[in-house]
Write a protein that holds these residues in place. Structure first.
Motif, PDB file in Angstrom:
ATOM      1  N   VAL A  38      -5.488  36.967  -4.957  1.00  0.00           N
ATOM      2  CA  VAL A  38      -5.527  37.343  -6.374  1.00  0.00           C
ATOM      3  C   VAL A  38      -4.927  36.228  -7.226  1.00  0.00           C
ATOM      4  CG1 VAL A  38      -4.646  38.974  -8.087  1.00  0.00           C
ATOM      5  CG2 VAL A  38      -5.541  39.817  -5.905  1.00  0.00           C
ATOM      6  N   THR A  39      -3.745  35.752  -6.831  1.00  0.00           N
ATOM      7  CA  THR A  39      -3.053  34.712  -7.592  1.00  0.00           C
ATOM      8  C   THR A  39      -3.869  33.432  -7.642  1.00  0.00           C
ATOM      9  OG1 THR A  39      -0.921  35.650  -6.988  1.00  0.00           O
ATOM     10  CG2 THR A  39      -0.918  33.375  -7.739  1.00  0.00           C
ATOM     11  N   ILE A  40      -4.388  33.011  -6.496  1.00  0.00           N
ATOM     12  CA  ILE A  40      -5.191  31.785  -6.421  1.00  0.00           C
ATOM     13  C   ILE A  40      -6.435  31.907  -7.287  1.00  0.00           C
ATOM     14  CG2 ILE A  40      -6.620  30.385  -4.883  1.00  0.00           C
ATOM     15  CD1 ILE A  40      -4.536  31.064  -2.645  1.00  0.00           C
ATOM     16  N   PRO A  85       1.354  27.615  -9.424  1.00  0.00           N
ATOM     17  CA  PRO A  85       2.663  26.962  -9.411  1.00  0.00           C
ATOM     18  C   PRO A  85       3.292  27.091  -8.018  1.00  0.00           C
ATOM     19  CG  PRO A  85       2.447  28.349 -11.346  1.00  0.00           C
ATOM     20  CD  PRO A  85       1.256  28.643 -10.461  1.00  0.00           C
ATOM     21  N   GLY A  86       3.785  25.994  -7.507  1.00  0.00           N
ATOM     22  CA  GLY A  86       4.393  25.989  -6.184  1.00  0.00           C
ATOM     23  C   GLY A  86       3.445  25.605  -5.071  1.00  0.00           C
ATOM     24  N   SER A  87       2.139  25.564  -5.362  1.00  0.00           N
ATOM     25  CA  SER A  87       1.211  25.125  -4.323  1.00  0.00           C
ATOM     26  C   SER A  87       1.306  23.608  -4.205  1.00  0.00           C
ATOM     27  CB  SER A  87      -0.227  25.548  -4.646  1.00  0.00           C
ATOM     28  OG  SER A  87      -0.713  24.877  -5.783  1.00  0.00           O
ATOM     29  N   THR A  88       0.964  23.103  -3.053  1.00  0.00           N
ATOM     30  CA  THR A  88       1.025  21.669  -2.827  1.00  0.00           C
ATOM     31  C   THR A  88      -0.368  21.136  -2.554  1.00  0.00           C
ATOM     32  OG1 THR A  88       1.438  21.933  -0.461  1.00  0.00           O
ATOM     33  CG2 THR A  88       3.365  21.776  -1.904  1.00  0.00           C
ATOM     34  N   ALA A  89      -0.595  19.899  -2.935  1.00  0.00           N
ATOM     35  CA  ALA A  89      -1.884  19.246  -2.709  1.00  0.00           C
ATOM     36  C   ALA A  89      -1.646  17.830  -2.244  1.00  0.00           C
ATOM     37  CB  ALA A  89      -2.706  19.239  -4.001  1.00  0.00           C
ATOM     38  N   SER A  90      -2.558  17.343  -1.452  1.00  0.00           N
ATOM     39  CA  SER A  90      -2.510  15.952  -1.007  1.00  0.00           C
ATOM     40  C   SER A  90      -3.018  15.056  -2.129  1.00  0.00           C
ATOM     41  CB  SER A  90      -3.392  15.787   0.233  1.00  0.00           C
ATOM     42  OG  SER A  90      -3.638  14.427   0.492  1.00  0.00           O
ATOM     43  N   ARG A 122      -6.578  14.324  -1.380  1.00  0.00           N
ATOM     44  CA  ARG A 122      -7.499  15.458  -1.401  1.00  0.00           C
ATOM     45  C   ARG A 122      -6.935  16.563  -2.287  1.00  0.00           C
ATOM     46  NH1 ARG A 122      -8.106  14.800   4.690  1.00  0.00           N
ATOM     47  NH2 ARG A 122      -9.982  13.537   4.848  1.00  0.00           N
ATOM     48  N   PRO A 123      -6.971  16.381  -3.597  1.00  0.00           N
ATOM     49  CA  PRO A 123      -6.357  17.378  -4.489  1.00  0.00           C
ATOM     50  C   PRO A 123      -7.047  18.739  -4.455  1.00  0.00           C
ATOM     51  CG  PRO A 123      -7.538  15.720  -5.745  1.00  0.00           C
ATOM     52  CD  PRO A 123      -7.546  15.261  -4.317  1.00  0.00           C
ATOM     53  N   GLN A 124      -8.271  18.816  -3.944  1.00  0.00           N
ATOM     54  CA  GLN A 124      -8.961  20.103  -3.854  1.00  0.00           C
ATOM     55  C   GLN A 124      -8.426  20.954  -2.697  1.00  0.00           C
ATOM     56  OE1 GLN A 124     -10.195  17.199  -2.918  1.00  0.00           O
ATOM     57  NE2 GLN A 124     -11.525  17.439  -1.158  1.00  0.00           N
ATOM     58  N   GLN A 125      -7.695  20.342  -1.752  1.00  0.00           N
ATOM     59  CA  GLN A 125      -7.076  21.081  -0.656  1.00  0.00           C
ATOM     60  C   GLN A 125      -5.632  21.371  -1.025  1.00  0.00           C
ATOM     61  OE1 GLN A 125      -7.932  18.299   2.623  1.00  0.00           O
ATOM     62  NE2 GLN A 125      -8.807  20.091   3.626  1.00  0.00           N
ATOM     63  N   ARG A 126      -5.237  22.629  -0.870  1.00  0.00           N
ATOM     64  CA  ARG A 126      -3.882  23.014  -1.263  1.00  0.00           C
ATOM     65  C   ARG A 126      -3.265  23.953  -0.247  1.00  0.00           C
ATOM     66  NH1 ARG A 126      -2.739  22.293  -7.117  1.00  0.00           N
ATOM     67  NH2 ARG A 126      -4.417  20.939  -7.805  1.00  0.00           N
ATOM     68  N   ARG A 127      -1.955  24.067  -0.319  1.00  0.00           N
ATOM     69  CA  ARG A 127      -1.198  24.970   0.531  1.00  0.00           C
ATOM     70  C   ARG A 127      -0.299  25.821  -0.358  1.00  0.00           C
ATOM     71  NH1 ARG A 127      -0.949  20.248   1.745  1.00  0.00           N
ATOM     72  NH2 ARG A 127      -2.243  19.390   3.356  1.00  0.00           N
ATOM     73  N   LEU A 128      -0.161  27.078   0.051  1.00  0.00           N
ATOM     74  CA  LEU A 128       0.674  28.010  -0.705  1.00  0.00           C
ATOM     75  C   LEU A 128       1.505  28.822   0.280  1.00  0.00           C
ATOM     76  CD1 LEU A 128       1.333  29.321  -3.485  1.00  0.00           C
ATOM     77  CD2 LEU A 128      -0.517  30.925  -3.009  1.00  0.00           C
ATOM     78  N   GLU A 168       8.607  32.953   3.736  1.00  0.00           N
ATOM     79  CA  GLU A 168       9.052  33.350   5.070  1.00  0.00           C
ATOM     80  C   GLU A 168       7.942  33.906   5.955  1.00  0.00           C
ATOM     81  OE1 GLU A 168       9.351  37.028   2.605  1.00  0.00           O
ATOM     82  OE2 GLU A 168       9.880  34.948   2.268  1.00  0.00           O
ATOM     83  N   LEU A 169       6.791  34.237   5.374  1.00  0.00           N
ATOM     84  CA  LEU A 169       5.725  34.851   6.168  1.00  0.00           C
ATOM     85  C   LEU A 169       4.712  33.850   6.707  1.00  0.00           C
ATOM     86  CD1 LEU A 169       5.075  38.006   3.980  1.00  0.00           C
ATOM     87  CD2 LEU A 169       6.467  37.820   6.059  1.00  0.00           C
ATOM     88  N   GLY A 170       4.585  32.710   6.064  1.00  0.00           N
ATOM     89  CA  GLY A 170       3.620  31.729   6.532  1.00  0.00           C
ATOM     90  C   GLY A 170       3.086  30.870   5.402  1.00  0.00           C
ATOM     91  N   ILE A 171       1.948  30.245   5.671  1.00  0.00           N
ATOM     92  CA  ILE A 171       1.308  29.343   4.714  1.00  0.00           C
ATOM     93  C   ILE A 171      -0.189  29.642   4.673  1.00  0.00           C
ATOM     94  CG2 ILE A 171       0.713  26.929   4.214  1.00  0.00           C
ATOM     95  CD1 ILE A 171       3.260  26.125   5.685  1.00  0.00           C
ATOM     96  N   ALA A 172      -0.748  29.667   3.475  1.00  0.00           N
ATOM     97  CA  ALA A 172      -2.197  29.773   3.297  1.00  0.00           C
ATOM     98  C   ALA A 172      -2.710  28.419   2.819  1.00  0.00           C
ATOM     99  CB  ALA A 172      -2.542  30.854   2.272  1.00  0.00           C
ATOM    100  N   GLU A 173      -3.755  27.942   3.458  1.00  0.00           N
ATOM    101  CA  GLU A 173      -4.399  26.701   3.026  1.00  0.00           C
ATOM    102  C   GLU A 173      -5.733  27.078   2.383  1.00  0.00           C
ATOM    103  OE1 GLU A 173      -4.725  24.352   6.572  1.00  0.00           O
ATOM    104  OE2 GLU A 173      -2.607  23.833   6.529  1.00  0.00           O
ATOM    105  N   TYR A 174      -6.043  26.441   1.274  1.00  0.00           N
ATOM    106  CA  TYR A 174      -7.294  26.758   0.597  1.00  0.00           C
ATOM    107  C   TYR A 174      -7.929  25.517   0.003  1.00  0.00           C
ATOM    108  CZ  TYR A 174      -4.404  26.964  -3.707  1.00  0.00           C
ATOM    109  OH  TYR A 174      -3.553  26.693  -4.752  1.00  0.00           O
ATOM    110  N   VAL A 175      -9.229  25.642  -0.275  1.00  0.00           N
ATOM    111  CA  VAL A 175     -10.011  24.548  -0.841  1.00  0.00           C
ATOM    112  C   VAL A 175     -10.655  25.042  -2.127  1.00  0.00           C
ATOM    113  CG1 VAL A 175     -11.987  23.015  -0.491  1.00  0.00           C
ATOM    114  CG2 VAL A 175     -10.490  23.565   1.430  1.00  0.00           C
ATOM    115  N   ILE A 176     -10.500  24.264  -3.177  1.00  0.00           N
ATOM    116  CA  ILE A 176     -11.135  24.571  -4.460  1.00  0.00           C
ATOM    117  C   ILE A 176     -12.492  23.880  -4.458  1.00  0.00           C
ATOM    118  CG2 ILE A 176     -10.957  24.377  -6.970  1.00  0.00           C
ATOM    119  CD1 ILE A 176      -7.871  24.011  -6.486  1.00  0.00           C
TER     120      ILE A 176
END
Length: 95
Positions: free
Chosen positions: A39-41, A49-54, A57-63, A70-78
């Motif tokens: 929903v947030t993405i 805010p707080g997501s990271t991008a290379s 490759r700015p279209q690839q991000r991690r949240l 504490e639960l993990g990381i989601a990786e996504y592509v715009i």
């Protein structure tokens, strides 16, 4: 001129992440964190805010998932160049 994606983009799951979401052993708090991330993405058109991008490759991000990540990381592509434009959660790493 405003960005045409200011109102968000659809956020979908890759097949791998969809299978993870259907796993009955997935803890409910992780399931909820993934849905909340979708929903947030989507609402932020990927610019969360707080997501990271290379830088390469700015279209690839991690949240981070969960209040403090504490639960993990989601990786996504715009994918704005796709028809239709969308965001795909490609991988989830659960801690």
């Amino acid at each position: 001129m405003s960005d045409p994606y200011d109102e968000g983009l659809p956020c979908v799951l890759s097949e791998t992440v969809a299978q993870l979401m259907m796993d009955p052993s997935l803890p409910p708090e992780v399931f909820g964190a993934i849905v909340a991330a979708m929903v947030t993405i989507g609402e932020a058109a990927g610019r969360v805010p707080g997501s990271t991008a290379s830088p390469r490759r700015p279209q690839q991000r991690r949240l981070a998932l969960g209040a403090e990540g504490e639960l993990g990381i989601a990786e996504y592509v715009i994918s704005r160049d796709e028809n239709p434009p969308q965001i795909v959660i490609t991988h989830v790493l659960v801690y």
